[in-house]
Scaffold this active site. Structure first.
Site, PDB file in Angstrom:
ATOM      1  N   HIS A   1      -4.763   7.631   8.107  1.00 44.40           N
ATOM      2  CA  HIS A   1      -5.843   6.835   7.527  1.00 44.40           C
ATOM      3  C   HIS A   1      -6.463   7.600   6.365  1.00 44.40           C
ATOM      4  O   HIS A   1      -6.566   8.833   6.394  1.00 44.40           O
ATOM      5  CB  HIS A   1      -6.910   6.537   8.574  1.00 44.40           C
ATOM      6  CG  HIS A   1      -6.485   5.524   9.600  1.00 44.40           C
ATOM      7  ND1 HIS A   1      -6.117   4.247   9.270  1.00 44.40           N
ATOM      8  CD2 HIS A   1      -6.377   5.600  10.953  1.00 44.40           C
ATOM      9  CE1 HIS A   1      -5.800   3.581  10.363  1.00 44.40           C
ATOM     10  NE2 HIS A   1      -5.941   4.378  11.405  1.00 44.40           N
TER      11      HIS A   1
ATOM     12  N   CYS B   1      -4.132   4.485   2.750  1.00 46.71           N
ATOM     13  CA  CYS B   1      -4.847   3.444   2.025  1.00 46.71           C
ATOM     14  C   CYS B   1      -5.781   4.053   0.987  1.00 46.71           C
ATOM     15  O   CYS B   1      -6.238   5.190   1.126  1.00 46.71           O
ATOM     16  CB  CYS B   1      -5.649   2.579   2.993  1.00 46.71           C
ATOM     17  SG  CYS B   1      -4.627   1.538   4.034  1.00 46.71           S
TER      18      CYS B   1
END
Length: 787
Positions: A372, A421
């Site tokens: 992440h 991301c």
């Protein structure tokens, strides 16, 4: 504790629970017992320990009495002394219960001892026990029952009596076994050496020594070592003091050498009586080609981090395959690689600090992160697995801060591959201001996706698959091209893919003005002191325990083997090498691991069942031999030496009861555990470049040398303790160079991977869903390299 006395620690859990219920009362209970037992200094409890016992009442399942019994068991308190204390506090119920229990328990008071005697003499093995009336004794040598009295007399002693003996003491269904005793037959003083060893050796002499050679890549290497010996000699070849188990004749033949075959070669010659070593021969391997555009580097190092098992966020699947495959590809290009899975915030800080210590002037540094992440105000942040639900930059690592610190090392190339991301984090309003970047021409950022976009992975239920980025990168990364050219081609491949079009596109940011490639050769590495220091620092995190051979009293030999899946993930396998024919079933299982170790499954019959999807039993030595596998994760959290117990369970053909033997094993601190990544790293001696102005970033920790804080010296870790390739059952040198011909990735054109549109899974922030894209596979790792 005197032999034959029963300790509290030997009581069953059922007995301890029943006893603790008797002690959990305020008038005649655990507190009064603790006061009486404190008369003996060894069993005196501190105020803190008594408070800990008292606090157990706050838990529904807590028991102050059980906690006190555990403290006494840790101090090996005898059962007799516990009964003595219970009598003093007048706890009649507990006294009667334990007295009855002790009377029904069989305890060995005299163990049989191993003996050696001459032919025809008299040998007596004795086993005595206490317990209920009418104890029965049974002596066994293997499966043969030898006697039924406490004393077993062997007279006159003959060669048929040689072996291991054990005594079973039983009363009804209850039984216990003595320790093993071995009977040896020795020859009298007048016996000659020839009577002991018919056909004794006349000596061993090497008559042909291996010779040093200089070859080019692609040439064949042939070395000869020949000896005169009686009995005939056997041969074992070694490269850089690492055994080459596939070479067991007097001729060493390697049909096609590469630079990985450089080094020192020697041969061990031996028979059952003698052993000798040949002279050491040096093999130099020259390059058969040079790069048309050659850009030197002083070394190449890479840190790969894959975070999957987040505590407060979506779980990810692909990082395990991505890190593993990228690590193998980088090793083919002579990178020193540290590959780590599932790091918390402190561990990520420490891992990056260790990575920075490997950098120096002219070194190529590569950082890959899969997990992440987010991007705010132009800064990229990597999210640790323990980041809270509403994390901010305070809980993460800023990539730009790491780049600033890399520049302080005057690195030759800085490559960041960020597979995460880049959406904005609405919970983070802090504007991080990294230190000023130097004006250089050696920075490359390869983002798996564009600004304010997601990165994806395809989740498959029955296989290990790569994320989108690595699936395309792995086909291009070994190309002998400028880094930016190689990444441009990856971006084009991704653009041709139907399922990623409009969703995920690689973004390249670079100020690279020179032709620098990941395949560039390392220049003058052998004569660089800093190269040697980096070699040692890298090696510290990649030392596996050597294979162990455990000999149990029953005659069973168990091998412990070790293999590294990642720098912080190790696989231990056990296999039975030898067992007496009298034993019909036998297995060796591992237990008693430290709690900090992540151990989901242990003692499994296959690697996949143990949770290991990237190693294959065919790559281990003797894959046809049955074995049990245990996969150990999170080695970076190991604070002390790794200790565990090997439990051997076996059954004789004429006995129904299963016998157990246990052996404790200590294997030191394997792999990355030596670096103590769980601790804030503040060594006493810091470099001048340690100062920084990264005030907003909690990562700002001075870089220092750890050799003065308990790290092994050069002699102990590189010269005399080479890395161990446990899968092949051999050691491998500290040098991490490897042939590019090994572990070739699949060479399939990009569009062929995705013949049909497939629903994607948000790799870093979207919920997972099941998809079935059979074309989207993790390539076969048929020729693995291990740390």
């Amino acid at each position: 504790m005197e032999e034959g006395k029963m300790a509290i620690g030997t009581l069953s859990e059922e007995v301890l629970n029943r006893l603790s219920k008797m002690l959990d009362n305020p008038t005649c209970g655990w507190r009064q017992l603790a006061k009486v037992l404190s008369e003996h200094p060894r069993f005196q409890c501190s105020e803190a320990e008594l408070t800990s016992c008292s606090l157990q009442v706050l838990s529904a399942a807590g028991s102050p009495g059980r906690t006190l019994l555990a403290l006494l068991a840790d101090r090996s308190c005898p059962l007799d002394f516990l009964i003595h204390g219970l009598r003093k506090v007048d706890h009649q119920e507990a006294v009667q219960y334990l007295t009855t229990l002790a009377g029904e328990t069989i305890r060995i008071t005299m163990q049989p001892q191993s003996q050696q005697a001459t032919m025809g003499s008299r040998v007596v093995l004795t086993c005595r026990a206490t317990g209920p009336p009418g104890l029965c004794y049974q002596w066994f040598r293997g499966r043969e029952e030898m006697g039924c009295t406490p004393e077993l007399v062997l007279c006159p002693l003959a060669s048929a009596h040689v072996g291991h003996y054990i005594c079973r003491v039983n009363h009804g269904e209850n039984c216990t076994f003595s320790q093993w005793a071995q009977v040896h037959l020795v020859h009298s003083a007048g016996s000659s050496c020839s009577s002991l060893f018919p056909g004794s050796a006349s000596g061993l002499r090497i008559i042909c020594q291996p010779q040093s050679q200089t070859l080019s890549e692609g040439n064949s290497l042939t070395m000869e070592c020949k000896a005169e010996a009686n009995p005939p000699a056997q041969y074992r070849w070694y490269s850089n003091m690492v055994e080459m188990p596939e070479h067991k004749t007097n001729l060493l033949k390697i049909p096609c050498v590469t630079t990985a075959h450089r080094g020192l070669y020697s041969c061990k010659v031996f028979n059952i009586y003698h052993e000798a070593w040949s002279d050491t021969a040096k093999v130099d391997i020259g390059e058969t080609h040079t790069h048309h555009f050659y850009v030197p580097s002083t070394d190449k190092v890479a840190l790969l981090i894959g975070n999957m098992n987040y505590l407060y966020h979506n779980q990810l699947c692909a990082p395990i395959a991505d890190v593993h495959e990228l690590a193998n590809l980088l090793r083919q290009m002579d990178f020193k690689v540290v590959s780590l899975l599932d790091l918390n915030c402190q561990e990520m800080h420490s891992a990056v600090t260790e990575f920075l210590m490997l950098l120096d002037k002219g070194v190529y540094g590569l950082l890959y992160f899969a997990g992440h992440g987010y991007e705010n105000y132009g800064n990229s942040f990597m999210v640790p697995i323990d980041a809270p639900a509403s994390y901010t930059s305070e809980h993460c690592l800023c990539v730009q801060n790491i780049l600033t610190r890399m520049q302080q090392k005057e690195t030759g190339l800085n490559v960041f591959l960020l597979d995460m991301c880049r959406k904005r984090n609405p919970n983070d309003d802090v504007i991080v201001r990294p230190g000023l970047l130097k004006v250089t021409a050696n920075i490359v950022f390869g983002y798996a996706t564009c600004v304010d976009a997601e990165a994806y992975e395809v989740k498959e239920s029955n296989d290990v698959s790569n994320g989108i980025f690595i699936n395309f990168l792995k086909k291009r990364i070994c190309e002998d091209e400028k880094v930016t050219v190689m990444l441009d081609r990856v971006a084009e491949d991704m653009g041709h893919c139907v399922i990623t079009r409009g969703r995920q596109a690689l973004e390249l940011r670079s100020n690279l003005s020179e032709r620098r490639s990941l395949t560039d050769q390392i220049q003058d590495a052998e004569c660089s002191a800093s190269f040697s220091a980096r070699n040692l620092q890298w090696a510290v995190a990649h030392v596996l325990p050597k294979s162990k051979y455990l000999q149990f009293d029953c005659g069973v030999t168990v091998q412990l083997g070790f293999a590294a899946e990642f720098s912080n993930v190790m696989v231990i396998y056990t296999r039975i090498l030898e067992k007496p024919k009298e034993i019909v079933s036998c297995s060796a299982q591992l237990t008693d691991f430290p709690q900090v170790i992540n151990l989901k499954k242990s003692n499994q019959e296959t690697l996949p069942e143990a949770g290991c999807l990237l190693l294959f039993s065919e790559n281990l030595s003797s894959p046809e031999v049955p074995r049990l596998y245990t996969r150990i994760c999170s080695l970076q959290r190991l604070r002390r030496e790794l200790t565990f117990t090997v439990c051997l369970h076996y059954t004789y053909c004429n006995m129904d009861e299963e016998v157990e033997e246990r052996k404790p094993v200590t294997v030191g601190k394997p792999l990355v555990s030596k670096l103590n990544l769980h601790e804030p790293q503040q060594p006493p001696v810091c470099s001048a470049s340690a100062s920084s102005s990264f005030s907003p970033d909690p990562f700002d920790v001075p870089e220092c040398s750890y050799f003065s804080e308990g790290f092994p010296s050069v002699e102990s870790d590189t010269s005399h303790t080479p890395l161990y390739d446990a899968q092949a059952g051999r050691e491998s040198p500290v040098s991490m160079g490897s042939s590019r011909s090994t572990n070739i990735p699949e060479e399939t054109d990009s569009p062929d991977y995705f013949d049909h549109p497939t629903p994607l899974v948000g790799r870093k922030s979207l919920p997972h869903s099941q998809v079935h894209d059979t074309n989207y596979k993790f390539s076969d790792m048929y020729n693995l390299h291990f740390h």
